[in-house]
Design a protein around this motif. Structure first.
Motif, mmCIF file in Angstrom:
data_model
loop_
_atom_site.group_PDB
_atom_site.id
_atom_site.type_symbol
_atom_site.label_atom_id
_atom_site.label_comp_id
_atom_site.label_asym_id
_atom_site.label_seq_id
_atom_site.Cartn_x
_atom_site.Cartn_y
_atom_site.Cartn_z
ATOM 1 N N PRO A 87 -50.482 -14.866 -3.955
ATOM 2 C CA PRO A 87 -50.232 -13.691 -4.023
ATOM 3 C C PRO A 87 -49.240 -13.262 -5.197
ATOM 4 O O PRO A 87 -48.425 -14.120 -5.460
ATOM 5 C CB PRO A 87 -49.527 -13.316 -2.587
ATOM 6 N N ARG A 88 -49.195 -12.081 -5.729
ATOM 7 C CA ARG A 88 -48.455 -11.582 -6.868
ATOM 8 C C ARG A 88 -47.058 -11.705 -6.224
ATOM 9 O O ARG A 88 -46.159 -11.931 -7.318
ATOM 10 C CB ARG A 88 -49.005 -10.279 -7.338
ATOM 11 N N SER A 89 -46.707 -11.562 -5.142
ATOM 12 C CA SER A 89 -45.264 -11.291 -4.880
ATOM 13 C C SER A 89 -44.686 -12.789 -4.448
ATOM 14 O O SER A 89 -43.596 -12.958 -3.569
ATOM 15 C CB SER A 89 -44.954 -10.582 -3.510
ATOM 16 N N SER A 90 -45.697 -13.647 -4.422
ATOM 17 C CA SER A 90 -45.170 -15.044 -4.062
ATOM 18 C C SER A 90 -44.217 -15.742 -4.848
ATOM 19 O O SER A 90 -44.172 -15.837 -6.063
ATOM 20 C CB SER A 90 -46.745 -16.189 -4.143
ATOM 21 N N GLU A 91 -43.077 -16.447 -4.194
ATOM 22 C CA GLU A 91 -42.183 -16.964 -4.899
ATOM 23 C C GLU A 91 -42.795 -18.389 -5.549
ATOM 24 O O GLU A 91 -42.113 -18.423 -6.696
ATOM 25 C CB GLU A 91 -41.040 -17.323 -3.792
ATOM 26 N N GLY A 92 -43.609 -18.940 -5.055
ATOM 27 C CA GLY A 92 -44.515 -19.918 -5.593
ATOM 28 C C GLY A 92 -45.043 -19.889 -6.844
ATOM 29 O O GLY A 92 -44.591 -20.480 -7.926
ATOM 30 N N LEU A 93 -45.658 -18.482 -7.044
ATOM 31 C CA LEU A 93 -46.203 -18.174 -8.284
ATOM 32 C C LEU A 93 -45.161 -17.773 -9.245
ATOM 33 O O LEU A 93 -45.361 -18.234 -10.459
ATOM 34 C CB LEU A 93 -47.232 -16.906 -8.002
ATOM 35 N N TYR A 94 -44.250 -17.136 -8.780
ATOM 36 C CA TYR A 94 -43.108 -16.900 -9.946
ATOM 37 C C TYR A 94 -42.371 -17.941 -10.267
ATOM 38 O O TYR A 94 -42.294 -17.967 -11.537
ATOM 39 C CB TYR A 94 -41.968 -16.106 -9.068
ATOM 40 N N LEU A 95 -42.105 -19.131 -9.572
ATOM 41 C CA LEU A 95 -41.589 -20.246 -10.031
ATOM 42 C C LEU A 95 -42.682 -21.083 -11.193
ATOM 43 O O LEU A 95 -42.444 -21.418 -12.286
ATOM 44 C CB LEU A 95 -41.232 -21.361 -8.977
ATOM 45 N N LEU A 96 -43.724 -20.944 -10.811
ATOM 46 C CA LEU A 96 -44.921 -21.641 -11.747
ATOM 47 C C LEU A 96 -45.052 -20.794 -12.947
ATOM 48 O O LEU A 96 -45.255 -21.330 -13.962
ATOM 49 C CB LEU A 96 -46.274 -21.670 -11.001
ATOM 50 N N GLN A 97 -44.728 -19.469 -12.899
ATOM 51 C CA GLN A 97 -44.797 -18.824 -14.254
ATOM 52 C C GLN A 97 -43.605 -19.067 -14.642
ATOM 53 O O GLN A 97 -43.614 -19.326 -16.300
ATOM 54 C CB GLN A 97 -44.829 -17.195 -13.610
ATOM 55 N N ARG A 98 -42.418 -19.307 -14.302
ATOM 56 C CA ARG A 98 -41.317 -19.454 -15.263
ATOM 57 C C ARG A 98 -41.293 -20.903 -15.887
ATOM 58 O O ARG A 98 -40.911 -20.811 -16.939
ATOM 59 C CB ARG A 98 -39.967 -19.646 -14.218
ATOM 60 N N VAL A 99 -41.722 -21.808 -15.029
ATOM 61 C CA VAL A 99 -42.196 -23.153 -15.566
ATOM 62 C C VAL A 99 -43.111 -23.037 -16.757
ATOM 63 O O VAL A 99 -42.865 -23.865 -18.055
ATOM 64 C CB VAL A 99 -42.655 -24.217 -14.527
ATOM 65 N N ARG A 100 -44.258 -22.427 -16.838
ATOM 66 C CA ARG A 100 -45.041 -22.473 -17.856
ATOM 67 C C ARG A 100 -44.773 -21.687 -18.864
ATOM 68 O O ARG A 100 -44.867 -21.814 -20.282
ATOM 69 C CB ARG A 100 -46.458 -21.574 -17.212
#
Length: 689
Positions: A566-579
């Motif tokens: 989900p766009r609001s996922s904290e997990g996706l947010y962390l992966l985006q920061r790492v990438r």
């Protein structure tokens, strides 16, 4: 999860004396450092029933695989050694005060012939007098602007100073009376230094005597009917009083003290410090920490004192330090502070009067800092924990990935291909672990092949160092641990030891422990290449995923469809920061590498010397410096270089200025990474990857 009883020392093996102890994990990395008045009693507390331990302590002892200790003579020595080890190893389970900014200081460079007043950040330098820190640089500049009327000390840079001396004209400040213009000889060096020392005395709080002296001179000028001079002195007094009003008197009797307050909850703590000099608040600073260990308010205060005064000496440590709770025991800490200052330091809790009221103000600032920190999404421990749990659930991992490594490839139309490796631990960046790779085996826009090579090189080094440490007697599947070329740290130098295994020469093993998750910038092809590289080395306990930029889809090896978070996922947010961090690091390295390669060299001006022979010369000698020092006969020894060409090269280098950049001995390319790319390259960046 390790069983603490598997590495518990035998009864009677631990000495009953002061010392410092270290817990290490299965990879030999230091994860916690502590001190104790009695090592035996303190370590015994860690090896009791797990149900009776604090949850954070339980996590630490089950993560650890061994414990070791060092005996010292006194508790003060234990305090000093603990501080040194925490700075050296940066253990993940110790309290670490993190600040999102570096505080500015007002600095006077008394170590120069003509001292300069300026704003400084970062590490302190010997021979420089510092005042502060201040919350904002503009506050320093406003104060300095008022005081330059009375103390016209140099504020210009070395370049401006040198230029003014060459042309014989001062800068604008010299014309308007806010600089004594030592650059053009208006004032000798001795008088300019006296001005700088008077400036320092005023900033240190010795204001009353100087103001009285100015008032007396103003009255004398008026009595002698020198009204213009009297008016100028009157304006000087007004400027100094306005500068003093910016920091009102908060403590009587010209007190020098630091006030430290702590605001905390179950997960985090904020520390605020007010620096009071001469009864006035001269600076303010603060830190925020995750409470990764079971620590009391007194323990937080002790850590804050170590952080604040660990690198300070002399007057930088005040006569009085006021705290909300005293460390236990307090005597070693007070003695350590006194040693840092060179005289007695009072460490106490204010009980009444102005000091108690000011401590309440500092406490309110700490509460506000903690509330503000809680609103920052990336810095919240609960948010980071939820992000890691979401990633583990989405990827089907057995446990949360505490260490994540992300890889990205960058090039410009297939040239200057490089790769980056960034590291996140517990959801936070670990910049000392960053690595850069040069892809030298081939050129071209083949990100898949490049990713396969980089992942293979990283984990070959891991297997090599694991074998050296004795954990492997034979590498799986016949994998070889050949030396990996072209890998450098983020600073271009070997990073300091941080608790990882070290080689025989004491240098840290850079790849001695693996991540739980490898993230690649790309989709299914890049993920398949990374998984194939790990399979070829027999590594099956490291998870792999990829994050594609266009739709932010998470790809897993062997899967036809991506995982959509989900766009609001904290997990996706962390992966985006790492990438995104991996992409930033890679493209910065690629730009700098290309700009260094395109810089002109003295060899370019040598007639008849083409690219092939230039590369051969640089490869043979290793650098321009060594080539410049070579004789004609030594240059002739390079294949393809005749005597006439050698004489021309020697003559050209003899007349050229020394060149600073280092040169790669294998390829002749300039490999330093600390320069900005030339403006001419800006048009090319639209085609960068």
């Amino acid at each position: 999860m390790a069983d603490p009883s598997s590495y518990r020392p035998k009864p009677g093996q631990i000495p009953d004396s002061p010392g410092v102890y270290k817990f290490r994990d299965e990879h030999g990395r230091v994860i916690y450092v502590g001190k104790a008045k009695s090592l035996r009693q303190r370590l015994a507390n860690y090896f009791q029933d797990l149900a009776g331990l604090h949850p954070r302590t339980r996590t630490m002892v089950t993560t650890a695989a061994s414990v070791e200790w060092t005996v010292v003579t006194t508790e003060v020595e234990a305090l000093q050694l603990e501080y040194s080890w925490i700075k050296e190893f940066d253990p993940r389970f110790n309290v670490k005060y993190r600040d999102d900014k570096s505080y500015p200081y007002l600095a006077v460079t008394l170590n120069e012939e003509f001292p300069r007043v300026q704003v400084m950040r970062g590490a302190k330098k010997k021979g420089v007098r510092y005042f502060g820190p201040y919350a904002h640089a503009w506050a320093i500049r406003e104060t300095v602007d008022l005081m330059l009327r009375v103390f016209p000390v140099r504020t210009c840079s070395a370049g401006v100073f040198k230029r003014s001396a060459q042309i014989g004209r001062p800068c604008l400040l010299g014309y308007i009376g806010k600089c004594s213009a030592p650059c053009v000889g208006r004032i000798p060096a001795e008088e300019h230094r006296e001005l700088a020392e008077e400036f320092c005395d005023f900033m240190a709080g010795r204001t009353g005597a100087y103001l009285r002296r100015l008032e007396r001179r103003m009255q004398e000028a008026a009595e002698e009917m020198e009204y213009e001079r009297a008016a100028r002195l009157r304006d000087d007094i007004g400027a100094l009083k306005r500068a003093m009003e910016k920091s009102a008197v908060v403590l009587a009797d010209a007190t020098d003290a630091d006030l430290i307050a702590v605001a905390e909850d179950e997960l985090e703590a904020a520390v605020q410090i007010f620096h009071v000099r001469g009864g006035r608040v001269r600076g303010q600073r603060g830190w925020v920490t995750d409470k990764v260990e079971a620590v009391t308010t007194a323990g937080l205060v002790e850590h804050a004192l170590q952080q604040l005064y660990g690198e300070e000496q002399g007057d930088a440590v005040p006569k009085e330090v006021l705290v909300p709770a005293l460390p236990e025991p307090v005597e070693p800490v007070a003695q350590w502070l006194s040693q840092r200052r060179g005289s007695q330091v009072s460490l106490r809790i204010p009980q009444r009067g102005d000091k108690k009221d000011l401590m309440a103000t500092v406490g309110r600032n700490a509460q506000q800092a903690l509330a503000l920190h809680k609103t920052k999404r990336a810095s919240d421990l609960t948010t980071r924990s939820r992000a890691l749990e979401e990633i583990a659930e989405a990827l089907g991992l057995d446990s949360v990935p505490l260490r994540i490594e992300c890889f990205d490839i960058s090039h410009l139309q297939g040239e200057d291909v490089v790769a980056s490796m960034v590291v996140f631990e517990d959801g936070l960046v670990r910049k000392s672990e960053y690595r850069r790779f040069q892809i030298k085996g081939f050129e071209g826009q083949d990100d898949v092949r490049s990713m396969h090579e980089v992942i293979g090189r990283r984990f070959k080094r891991y297997l090599q160092e694991k074998q050296k440490s004795g954990e492997w007697t034979e590498e799986p599947d016949g994998a070889t641990a050949a030396p990996v070329d072209g890998v450098v740290t983020a600073s271009g130098e070997p990073d300091p030891a941080d608790g990882r295994p070290v080689d025989d020469d004491g240098r840290p093993k850079r790849f001695a422990y693996p991540p739980q998750l490898v993230v690649v910038d790309g989709g299914a092809p890049q993920v398949a290449a990374a998984r194939r590289a790990l399979d070829e080395l027999g590594i099956d306990d490291v998870a792999v995923c990829g994050l594609a930029k266009r739709l932010e889809e998470v790809w897993l090896p062997g899967e036809d469809d991506p995982v959509v978070l989900p766009r609001s996922s904290e997990g996706l947010y962390l992966l985006q920061r790492v990438r995104d961090e991996a992409h930033r690091f890679a493209i910065t390295y690629q730009r700098n590498k290309r700009s260094k390669r395109l810089k002109s060299s003295p060899l370019d001006a040598v007639p008849g010397l083409g690219d092939t022979r230039r590369q051969a010369l640089l490869k043979h000698f290793g650098s321009l410096k060594k080539l410049r020092a070579a004789t004609v006969d030594e240059i002739c020894a390079v294949p393809g270089v005749g005597r006439k060409t050698a004489e021309t090269v020697a003559a050209a280098l003899a007349g050229a200025a020394p060149s600073a950049p280092a040169v790669n001995t294998a390829t002749g390319e300039i490999i330093e990474d600390d320069g900005a790319p030339p403006a001419a390259l800006s048009a090319e960046r639209g085609q960068e990857r």
